[in-house]
Design a protein around this motif. Structure first.
Motif, PDB file in Angstrom:
ATOM      1  N   ARG A 185     -64.567 -37.946  33.686  1.00 56.51           N
ATOM      2  CA  ARG A 185     -63.267 -37.222  33.428  1.00 56.51           C
ATOM      3  C   ARG A 185     -63.418 -35.691  33.963  1.00 56.51           C
ATOM      4  O   ARG A 185     -62.667 -35.098  34.746  1.00 56.51           O
ATOM      5  N   TRP A 242     -55.485 -42.819  21.135  1.00 54.05           N
ATOM      6  CA  TRP A 242     -55.287 -41.220  21.359  1.00 54.05           C
ATOM      7  C   TRP A 242     -55.864 -40.695  22.556  1.00 54.05           C
ATOM      8  O   TRP A 242     -56.882 -41.383  23.199  1.00 54.05           O
ATOM      9  N   PRO A 243     -55.371 -39.553  22.987  1.00 54.79           N
ATOM     10  CA  PRO A 243     -56.230 -38.703  23.803  1.00 54.79           C
ATOM     11  C   PRO A 243     -57.624 -38.313  23.279  1.00 54.79           C
ATOM     12  O   PRO A 243     -57.453 -37.821  22.233  1.00 54.79           O
ATOM     13  N   ARG A 301     -61.482 -32.018  26.537  1.00 57.70           N
ATOM     14  CA  ARG A 301     -60.054 -31.614  26.327  1.00 57.70           C
ATOM     15  C   ARG A 301     -60.031 -30.412  25.402  1.00 57.70           C
ATOM     16  O   ARG A 301     -60.641 -30.355  24.464  1.00 57.70           O
ATOM     17  N   LYS A 302     -58.907 -29.603  25.749  1.00 56.90           N
ATOM     18  CA  LYS A 302     -58.520 -28.615  24.629  1.00 56.90           C
ATOM     19  C   LYS A 302     -58.029 -29.178  23.165  1.00 56.90           C
ATOM     20  O   LYS A 302     -57.541 -30.202  23.282  1.00 56.90           O
ATOM     21  N   ARG A 330     -55.702 -28.599  21.432  1.00 56.19           N
ATOM     22  CA  ARG A 330     -54.236 -28.789  21.331  1.00 56.19           C
ATOM     23  C   ARG A 330     -53.844 -29.878  22.124  1.00 56.19           C
ATOM     24  O   ARG A 330     -52.780 -30.522  21.760  1.00 56.19           O
ATOM     25  N   HIS A 331     -54.513 -30.522  23.055  1.00 56.95           N
ATOM     26  CA  HIS A 331     -54.412 -31.428  23.702  1.00 56.95           C
ATOM     27  C   HIS A 331     -54.785 -32.956  23.262  1.00 56.95           C
ATOM     28  O   HIS A 331     -54.857 -33.892  23.705  1.00 56.95           O
ATOM     29  N   ALA A 332     -55.537 -32.730  22.019  1.00 60.19           N
ATOM     30  CA  ALA A 332     -56.309 -33.926  21.463  1.00 60.19           C
ATOM     31  C   ALA A 332     -56.446 -33.545  20.113  1.00 60.19           C
ATOM     32  O   ALA A 332     -57.595 -33.617  19.404  1.00 60.19           O
ATOM     33  N   LYS A 333     -55.474 -33.219  19.380  1.00 66.68           N
ATOM     34  CA  LYS A 333     -55.243 -32.960  18.057  1.00 66.68           C
ATOM     35  C   LYS A 333     -55.918 -33.949  17.049  1.00 66.68           C
ATOM     36  O   LYS A 333     -56.679 -33.571  16.068  1.00 66.68           O
ATOM     37  N   TYR A 378     -59.725 -34.306  17.583  1.00 65.23           N
ATOM     38  CA  TYR A 378     -60.436 -33.314  16.956  1.00 65.23           C
ATOM     39  C   TYR A 378     -60.305 -33.245  15.480  1.00 65.23           C
ATOM     40  O   TYR A 378     -61.211 -32.642  14.658  1.00 65.23           O
TER      41      TYR A 378
END
Length: 433
Positions: free
Chosen positions: A226, A333-334, A339-340, A342-345, A348
């Motif tokens: 990625r 899910w992402p 990933r940040k 906020r893009h994979a809440k 995380y």
């Protein structure tokens, strides 16, 4: 006039060779190093203290088996562009996917709690203070670091953390070791038909060939795809396959060798000190460190204890990350540390939740010292169905395309699966026999 120090085109410099070697070290090396977590250290310490040099052969047997399984995991991720749970989600029934993911999350959470407790106990031995505070501090630090440090930097941190494992090699040379007995234990298997022996063997294989390592290495190969625009899943870019498979094999063989050398050093150290002194009831890595002090001296004790803290800081993020990858892929899910937040809440959140639940074990009736050893046994039991499914999955062209796992690697993978299953079966028979 002397020759220029600058390397000419077509020649190689020592620094260039070192850089190329370090670039080879990736998911396989970090996976191998994280295998020697505080739970593993406790298991190897107990094995050496309880059974002496006669259990050293397990590391010789485990190396080719774990190398094969981890290479298969890495090839699954690199070939398909999905981790183990992601492939299960696409090709197998939901009940199987969720059963395996639930088992993995449970085993990882217990393992995290056991590791944090061992780290806290080791630090308390070194400097004193409250274990509970150390558990919370270590767990929080691991969660914050893995969430907020950028992926490339975090991978570099994990690589540097592997240095802490050399503490156990140094400990081995800080004691008097009867080398003839140690070598005999490695090359001449000694098998005892008892529940304790087979439980210890399952714990050794469970901490050496562990499900969280499968999920982590496969997902990290996907993660590297990625973040690197030049890389694509091999089913989409077959031309990349020869170089990718060579890199995966070298990375995995080096990582697993490093892991097994450290594990063997721990077994030999405790066999030469604790077992010889008649101390055979060791239940945790911190207890092993404390028992070493009067026998091997303060230096060996300090090295052993500091190694527990260092390896825990490496392993806890890998355990939490493996759980988050598995659940995230299962739920579509992402996912990904690159990933940040906020893009994979959800990803995380799962990662942090695994750390919190691990810390929470300290506040339950579960004995963290017992959990340290039994987490390895649980991993050994859970590994059997995961390995079997993975071997079936990597034989399917619908999953792997033209890059199905074949030949000697496939036979070695099935041998590893059978060996793990036989160990578990032997433990069960010995318990009830």
């Amino acid at each position: 006039m002397g020759k220029s120090a600058t390397a000419q085109p077509g020649t190689s410099s020592p620094n260039g060779a070192i850089r190329r070697f370090l670039r080879t070290l990736g998911p396989g090396f970090i996976t191998g190093a994280s295998d020697d977590d505080p739970s593993g250290i406790g298991t190897y310490s107990q094995a050496g203290a309880q059974l002496g040099f006669g259990i050293g052969w397990t590391m010789l047997v485990a190396y080719p088996l774990m190398s094969a399984i981890q290479e298969i995991c890495a090839r699954l991720g690199r070939t398909t562009g999905h981790g183990i749970a992601g492939n299960l989600c696409r090709h197998y029934p939901a009940w199987l996917l969720y059963s395996i993911v639930a088992l993995l999350f449970t085993a990882n959470t217990i393992n995290i709690g056991a590791d944090l407790s061992a780290m806290a106990d080791a630090l308390k031995l070194l400097i004193g203070g409250p274990s509970t505070l150390y558990v919370i501090a270590f767990g929080s630090a691991c969660a914050v670091a893995i969430v907020f440090i950028e992926y490339d930097r975090y991978v570099a941190v994990l690589k540097w953390m592997t240095i802490s494992l050399f503490a156990y090699v140094a400990t081995l040379f800080a004691i008097e070791l009867p080398w003839s007995e140690a070598v005999a234990g490695i090359f001449l298997p000694e098998i005892i038909w008892s529940a304790e022996f087979f439980t210890t063997v399952v714990a050794i294989f469970g901490t050496t060939i562990s499900p969280y390592l499968f999920f982590w290495q496969a997902s990290q190969e996907v993660e590297d795809d990625r973040v690197d625009d030049r890389r694509e899943p091999l089913v989409q870019a077959p031309r990349q396959a020869p170089a990718a498979i060579r890199r995966i094999r070298a990375d995995t063989l080096i990582g697993m060798a490093f892991s097994n050398v450290v594990a063997l050093a721990i077994i030999l150290t405790t066999a030469a000190t604790l077992n010889k002194a008649g101390i055979t009831d060791i239940e945790s890595s911190a207890q092993a460190a404390e028992a070493l002090r009067p026998i091997a001296g303060d230096f060996a004790f300090a090295l052993f204890a500091m190694g527990i803290v260092g390896t825990g800081l490496l392993a806890v993020p890998v355990l939490a990350g493996a759980a988050a990858y598995a659940i995230g892929e299962a739920c579509k899910w992402p996912v990904g540390l690159s990933r940040k937040p906020r893009h994979a809440k959800a990803f995380y959140t799962t990662l942090v939740l695994a750390c919190i639940l691990g810390m929470g074990i300290l506040f339950t009736p579960i004995n963290p010292i017992k959990a340290l050893y039994w987490s390895a046994v649980i991993n050994g039991v859970v590994a059997v169905p995961v390995m079997a499914i993975m071997m079936l999955m990597t034989a399917r062209t619908s999953v792997m395309g033209e890059f199905t796992v074949r030949g000697w690697l496939r036979w070695l993978g099935w041998t590893a699966t059978a060996a793990m299953a036989a160990s578990v079966l032997g433990m069960v028979i010995a318990w009830f026999g």
